[in-house]
Scaffold this active site. Structure first.
Site, mmCIF file in Angstrom:
data_model
loop_
_atom_site.group_PDB
_atom_site.id
_atom_site.type_symbol
_atom_site.label_atom_id
_atom_site.label_comp_id
_atom_site.label_asym_id
_atom_site.label_seq_id
_atom_site.Cartn_x
_atom_site.Cartn_y
_atom_site.Cartn_z
ATOM 1 N N HIS A 1 -26.532 9.553 -0.460
ATOM 2 C CA HIS A 1 -26.860 8.556 -2.476
ATOM 3 C C HIS A 1 -26.055 9.750 -3.078
ATOM 4 O O HIS A 1 -26.639 9.649 -3.974
ATOM 5 C CB HIS A 1 -28.084 8.256 -3.055
ATOM 6 C CG HIS A 1 -28.373 7.610 -1.828
ATOM 7 N ND1 HIS A 1 -29.418 5.873 -1.179
ATOM 8 C CD2 HIS A 1 -29.863 8.071 -0.294
ATOM 9 C CE1 HIS A 1 -29.837 5.798 -0.468
ATOM 10 N NE2 HIS A 1 -29.948 6.698 0.039
ATOM 11 N N SER B 1 -1.923 18.702 -16.396
ATOM 12 C CA SER B 1 -2.164 17.394 -17.659
ATOM 13 C C SER B 1 -0.919 18.280 -18.636
ATOM 14 O O SER B 1 -0.321 18.971 -19.090
ATOM 15 C CB SER B 1 -3.164 17.617 -18.066
ATOM 16 O OG SER B 1 -3.280 16.968 -19.473
ATOM 17 N N LYS C 1 -6.234 21.937 -17.696
ATOM 18 C CA LYS C 1 -6.542 21.459 -16.247
ATOM 19 C C LYS C 1 -5.489 21.248 -15.239
ATOM 20 O O LYS C 1 -4.587 21.440 -14.839
ATOM 21 C CB LYS C 1 -5.959 19.519 -16.660
ATOM 22 C CG LYS C 1 -6.808 19.593 -17.349
ATOM 23 C CD LYS C 1 -8.252 18.311 -17.407
ATOM 24 C CE LYS C 1 -8.350 17.576 -16.455
ATOM 25 N NZ LYS C 1 -8.504 16.564 -17.206
ATOM 26 N N GLU D 1 -6.431 12.024 -5.277
ATOM 27 C CA GLU D 1 -6.517 10.698 -5.337
ATOM 28 C C GLU D 1 -5.386 9.503 -5.441
ATOM 29 O O GLU D 1 -5.707 7.897 -4.956
ATOM 30 C CB GLU D 1 -6.295 10.746 -7.305
ATOM 31 C CG GLU D 1 -7.315 11.764 -7.887
ATOM 32 C CD GLU D 1 -6.604 11.956 -9.327
ATOM 33 O OE1 GLU D 1 -7.612 12.657 -9.842
ATOM 34 O OE2 GLU D 1 -6.358 11.717 -9.979
#
Ligand code: ARG
Length: 465
Positions: free
Chosen positions: A165, A286, A292, A299
Site C-alpha cells: 500500500h 526544467s 529540477k 515517465e
C-alpha cells in the site's frame, strides 16, 4: 482521363473502368508504411519464383531473370533510390512487381504472380519481419535481465524498506526488489519464446484462400525463408493475424511490468525517498526551475505502456467480427505492429540504460528503515517462545501503541516497559531490533535473506544462457 489511365496500371485494373476518388486512393494504399517489408517481400518473391520453376511453371531462364531483377529492385530500396509512383504503387507487393516489370520486361515479370495472391504475400512478409524483430527484442530483454541479475548480485547487501500500500512494511534487500521485477520479466521472456514459435509459420502457398493449383512445394519455400513450419489450412493461413494480436498482448503485458517498475523508481528517486539517483543520460531539466532533474525516461516508460495497451485493445476490435479469410480490415494490423515493436524494443533498451547507470543511495535506504517495521519480528519472537501468533500480534500491537504514546522509538523502549506489556519478554528481546537479522530470518526459498536472493539470481541467470 488521367485517372482512368492510372487505373489501367493497377494490378487489378482490368475490370475497373471508373477512376478512384483521390481520397480513396490515399485511404486504401499501404505503401507508405508497408515499404518496411521490402526485403521480406523480395525474398518471398524469389522463393515463390523458384518454387514455380521447380513446379515447371517458369523456365530456368525466366527464373534467373526474375531473381536477378528482384535483387536489383531490393538494391534500389537499400540505396534509397526506389521511386514510389504515387497513386499506382498501392502497397509494397504492387510496387515491387511494377518495378520488376520495368527492369526485366512485363512478359517475364508478369509470370511471377502465377498462382499467388497478395493475401498470402502480406502475411508471409509480416511474419518474417516480425520474427526477426522479436528475436532482436529477445536479445534486448536478455541483456536487460543480465544487468538486473548482475546488479542484484553486486548490491545484495543493501537494505531498504519494502512496501505494501506504499506504506513501510518490512525490511528487504534492494536486490530482492530488483529481482521481484526481474522474475516478472523472465516470465515475459518465456512467453516471448512461445510467441515466436507461432509467428514463424509459413502461409506462403495458401493462395488467395483456397490453396495453390500448380503443385507448389510449400515446405521448400518455408525452409528457404527460415520458417519453422507451415500453416496447415490455406483459408486460415490468409485470415490469421493472431500472430500480431498475440505479439501485442505479449507486449502490453511486458509494458505493464515496465510501467510498474518505472513507477517504483520514480518514487524512489524523489527527494522524499532519495533511494536512487538517475544518471544525467536518462533525466532532463526544467525550462523554468533550474534545480529540477526530472525522471523523464521513467515517465515515458510508464506513459508508453498505455500506448502499447492501446495497440492491443484497438487491434482486437479490428479482428472481432471479421468474416472468414482475407478482408481489407486486416491491413490495419500493420501499423499497430510497427509502432508496437518500436515502442517495446526502445523501452527495454531505455529501461536497461536507466538501471545500468542509476546510483543507489545506501544511507538513505537505511535511514528510511523504521523500528516499527520490526513489529512482526517482535511478534515472531514470542511465537518462538510458544505463544500463539494471534496473541503475539496483539502484544506487539500494544508495544507499537506504547511507543507511539510515549514518543519512544520501539527499539528504545526499556526492558521494563516491554515486560509491562508481556512478562514473557526476556533480555534477548533487544536482539530483535536488528534489520540485518530481520532480513536474514526470511530464509525460506523466495525470501529476502541473502541466500534466498542469491538463489533467485541463479534461477534467473540459468534462463539467460
Ligand atoms: N496491402 C494489403 C494488406 O496489407 C495486401 C493484401 C491485399 N489483398 C487484397 N485482396 N486486396 O493487407
Amino acid at each position: 482521363m488521367a485517372s482512368q489511365q492510372k487505373q489501367a496500371n493497377m494490378l487489378w485494373g482490368g475490370r475497373f473502368t471508373g477512376g478512384l476518388d483521390p481520397l480513396m486512393v490515399a485511404y486504401n494504399e499501404s505503401i507508405y508504411f508497408d515499404q518496411v517489408l521490402h526485403k521480406q517481400d523480395i525474398l518471398g518473391s524469389i522463393a515463390f519464383a523458384r518454387a514455380n520453376f521447380n513446379a515447371g511453371i517458369l523456365t530456368k531462364d525466366e527464373f534467373d531473370k526474375i531473381e536477378t531483377g528482384l535483387q536489383a529492385v531490393e538494391a534500389e530500396w537499400v540505396a534509397g533510390t526506389f521511386k514510389i509512383v504515387p497513386g499506382v504503387d498501392e502497397d509494397i507487393h504492387t510496387a515491387n512487381e511494377r518495378r520488376l516489370g520495368e527492369l526485366i520486361g512485363k512478359d517475364v515479370a508478369g509470370k511471377l504472380h502465377t498462382g499467388r495472391s497478395r493475401n498470402e504475400q502480406v502475411a508471409t512478409d509480416m511474419r518474417m519481419w516480425l520474427r526477426d524483430e522479436l528475436r532482436a527484442i529477445e536479445a534486448h530483454l536478455v541483456s536487460f535481465l543480465k544487468v538486473t541479475a548482475q546488479r542484484a548480485a553486486t548490491e545484495v547487501d543493501l537494505l531498504m524498506p519494502g512496501y505494501t500500500h506504499l506504506q513501510r512494511a518490512q525490511p528487504i534487500r534492494w536486490s530482492h526488489w530488483m529481482m521481484s521485477y526481474g522474475l516478472a520479466f523472465a516470465s515475459d521472456l518465456e512467453r516471448l519464446r512461445e510467441v515466436i514459435k507461432r509467428v514463424n509459420r509459413s502461409p506462403l502457398g495458401c493462395g488467395a484462400l483456397a490453396g495453390n493449383p500448380f503443385g507448389i512445394d510449400r515446405a521448400a519455400m518455408a525452409q528457404e525463408l527460415g520458417f519453422d513450419s507451415l500453416l496447415w489450412n490455406s483459408m486460415g493461413g490468409v485470415a490469421d493475424r493472431d500472430f500480431v494480436a498475440e505479439t501485442l498482448q505479449w507486449g502490453a503485458m511486458l509494458m505493464q511490468h515496465i510501467s510498474r517498475w518505472a513507477e517504483d523508481l520514480i518514487v524512489y528517486s524523489t527527494a522524499e525517498f532519495g533511494f536512487v539517483r538517475l544518471a544525467d543520460a536518462y533525466s532532463t531539466g526544467s525550462s523554468l526551475m533550474p534545480q529540477k532533474k526530472n525522471p523523464d525516461s521513467l515517465e515515458l516508460l510508464r506513459g508508453k505502456s498505455g500506448r502499447a495497451f492501446g495497440h492491443m485493445a484497438g487491434f482486437m476490435m479490428t479482428l472481432k467480427g471479421l468474416p472468414s479469410t482475407y478482408n481489407k480490415d486486416l491491413q490495419e494490423s500493420v501499423e499497430p505492429m510497427l509502432d508496437h515493436i518500436k515502442t517495446v524494443a526502445d523501452s527495454i533498451q531505455i529501461a536497461e540504460g536507466v538501471l545500468a547507470t542509476l546510483a543507489t543511495q545506501p544511507l538513505k535506504m537505511r535511514a528510511a528503515l523504521d523500528p516499527f517495521m520490526l513489529a512482526t519480528d517482535l511478534a515472531d519472537y514470542l511465537v518462538r517462545k510458544g505463544v500463539p501468533f494471534r496473541e503475539t500480534h496483539h502484544i506487539s500491537g500494544e508495544c507499537v501503541a506504547l511507543s507511539e504514546k510515549t514518543g519512544t522509538p520501539m527499539n528504545e523502549l526499556t526492558f521494563e516497559q516491554l515486560q509491562s506489556v508481556d512478562a514473557r519478554f526476556d533480555k534477548d528481546i533487544s536482539e530483535v531490533f536488528n534489520y540485518d537479522k530481520s532480513v536474514e530470518m526470511r530464509s525460506a526459498k523466495g525470501g529476502t535473506s541473502k541466500a534466498s536472493v542469491l538463489e533467485q539470481i541463479a534461477v534467473l541467470q540459468a534462463m539467460l544462457e
